[in-house]
Design a protein around this motif. Structure first.
Motif, PDB file in Angstrom:
ATOM      1  N   UNK A  97      12.674  39.371  29.033  1.00 32.77           N
ATOM      2  CA  UNK A  97      12.637  39.392  30.630  1.00 32.77           C
ATOM      3  C   UNK A  97      11.268  39.506  31.271  1.00 32.77           C
ATOM      4  N   UNK A  98      10.999  38.326  31.898  1.00 35.44           N
ATOM      5  CA  UNK A  98       9.734  38.191  32.638  1.00 35.44           C
ATOM      6  C   UNK A  98       9.663  37.063  33.539  1.00 35.44           C
ATOM      7  N   UNK A  99       8.641  36.857  34.216  1.00 37.87           N
ATOM      8  CA  UNK A  99       8.372  35.794  35.285  1.00 37.87           C
ATOM      9  C   UNK A  99       6.939  35.377  35.624  1.00 37.87           C
ATOM     10  N   UNK A 100       6.838  34.422  36.233  1.00 37.94           N
ATOM     11  CA  UNK A 100       5.512  33.856  36.369  1.00 37.94           C
ATOM     12  C   UNK A 100       5.451  32.858  37.686  1.00 37.94           C
ATOM     13  N   UNK A 118      17.119  38.097  34.808  1.00 37.45           N
ATOM     14  CA  UNK A 118      18.247  38.026  35.588  1.00 37.45           C
ATOM     15  C   UNK A 118      19.130  38.706  35.151  1.00 37.45           C
ATOM     16  N   UNK A 119      19.396  39.219  33.804  1.00 39.21           N
ATOM     17  CA  UNK A 119      20.432  39.962  33.140  1.00 39.21           C
ATOM     18  C   UNK A 119      20.137  41.445  33.347  1.00 39.21           C
ATOM     19  N   UNK A 120      18.903  41.829  33.335  1.00 34.40           N
ATOM     20  CA  UNK A 120      18.458  43.300  33.404  1.00 34.40           C
ATOM     21  C   UNK A 120      18.189  44.183  34.638  1.00 34.40           C
ATOM     22  N   UNK A 121      17.639  43.107  35.855  1.00 30.58           N
ATOM     23  CA  UNK A 121      17.057  43.747  37.133  1.00 30.58           C
ATOM     24  C   UNK A 121      18.216  43.850  37.843  1.00 30.58           C
ATOM     25  N   UNK A 122      18.200  44.811  38.762  1.00 30.03           N
ATOM     26  CA  UNK A 122      19.100  44.983  40.045  1.00 30.03           C
ATOM     27  C   UNK A 122      18.336  44.036  40.998  1.00 30.03           C
ATOM     28  N   UNK A 123      19.249  43.671  42.080  1.00 30.01           N
ATOM     29  CA  UNK A 123      18.516  42.767  43.071  1.00 30.01           C
ATOM     30  C   UNK A 123      17.435  43.379  43.965  1.00 30.01           C
TER      31      UNK A 123
END
Length: 289
Positions: A97-100, A118-123
């Motif tokens: 789970x990450x982003x950049x 996308x699977x673990x974070x709510x909106x």
């Protein structure tokens, strides 16, 4: 302003280190000229190709609104709110789970998120993460970090080549024509370490600013604080493995247990980031969009 000056100074130090290495290893005026040319070339490469390099490292795939409607519209909505062109949207095929974000300016930018995030974070928490990455784009951190990664990578590569030459007989050259032997030894031992420390320090100076920018853009600092805590816990279980030189691009340190102290961390401590966000929450009115 102070952080920007610190970042510029550290970028200059990285380029200076690359020039110094070439001077000590190759020797004399030739080494100095080659070092300046190499520093200029790596910075130019970073300027024009930073987005492509980072996206390729993480095997990110472009997605359209039809393929990822929720994510696409979230990026579009926040970009409109920030008054910047909408960046291209990518998904990284990894459960880490990450982003950049990457790109030389807001007109040539991209935001990438992993399947795992996308699977673990709510909106609301994902929105905080996207706003964080858009702030990096607004502040031109994406270019700064890509240049730092590329120059640091060039330093490490040069040191590795020198190491190979020493092992396979390259150290027997004439000192009047080649580089300084002490400089060669210091290059192999210390240059990659110094480059890494400077690169990671650049990354740490930018994360607090991006967190604050996210909080102001969403009006919900606590959502990003929760996201950072959730992402840190996830990274310990499923790290996002790739070239360590591009680790500072990510929103959270993804290589669990690899760094021994804050000196060798690509990000500030999550506890410090959360505390700063909660403090900011007291100063910002809650915004309803």
């Amino acid at each position: 302003m102070i952080n920007q000056l610190k970042t510029a100074a550290m970028l200059a130090a990285l380029s200076g280190l690359l020039i110094a290495i070439s001077y000590w290893v190759i020797g004399g005026t030739s080494g100095l000229i080659i070092g300046i040319g190499l520093a200029a070339a790596t910075n130019l490469l970073s300027w024009y190709q930073s987005d492509k390099i980072a996206l390729a490292v993480y095997q990110a795939q472009p997605v359209s609104e039809r393929e990822a409607p929720g994510l696409y519209r979230m990026v579009q909505r926040l970009s409109d709110r920030a008054n910047i062109p909408m960046p291209k949207v990518y998904i990284v095929p990894s459960q880490g789970a990450n982003a950049f974000a990457t790109g030389r300016d807001p007109e040539h930018a991209a935001v990438a998120v992993t399947e795992g995030i996308l699977n673990i974070l709510p909106d609301d928490e994902l929105e905080g993460v996207i706003a964080h990455e858009l702030t990096h784009i607004i502040n031109r951190d994406t270019l700064t970090q890509a240049v730092a990664a590329t120059v640091a990578g060039a330093i490490s590569f040069l040191a590795q080549m020198v190491s190979y030459s020493l092992w396979f007989g390259g150290g027997s050259r004439d000192n009047n024509r080649g580089g300084n032997p002490l400089g060669v030894l210091l290059t192999v031992m210390l240059a990659p370490l110094a480059a890494t420390i400077i690169q990671l320090a650049i990354s740490r100076t930018r994360e607090f600013s991006a967190d604050a920018g996210s909080a102001r853009l969403t009006g919900n600092p606590r959502a990003l604080a929760r996201a950072l805590q959730r992402l840190e816990a996830s990274a310990k279980q499923i790290p996002l493995n790739a070239n360590p030189a591009f680790e500072p691009l990510l929103i959270i340190n993804s290589i669990s247990g690899q760094f021994l102290s804050n000196l060798f961390s690509s990000h500030p401590a999550t506890e410090a980031r959360v505390a700063a966000l909660l403090k900011l929450e007291q100063q910002l009115p809650t915004k309803a969009y």
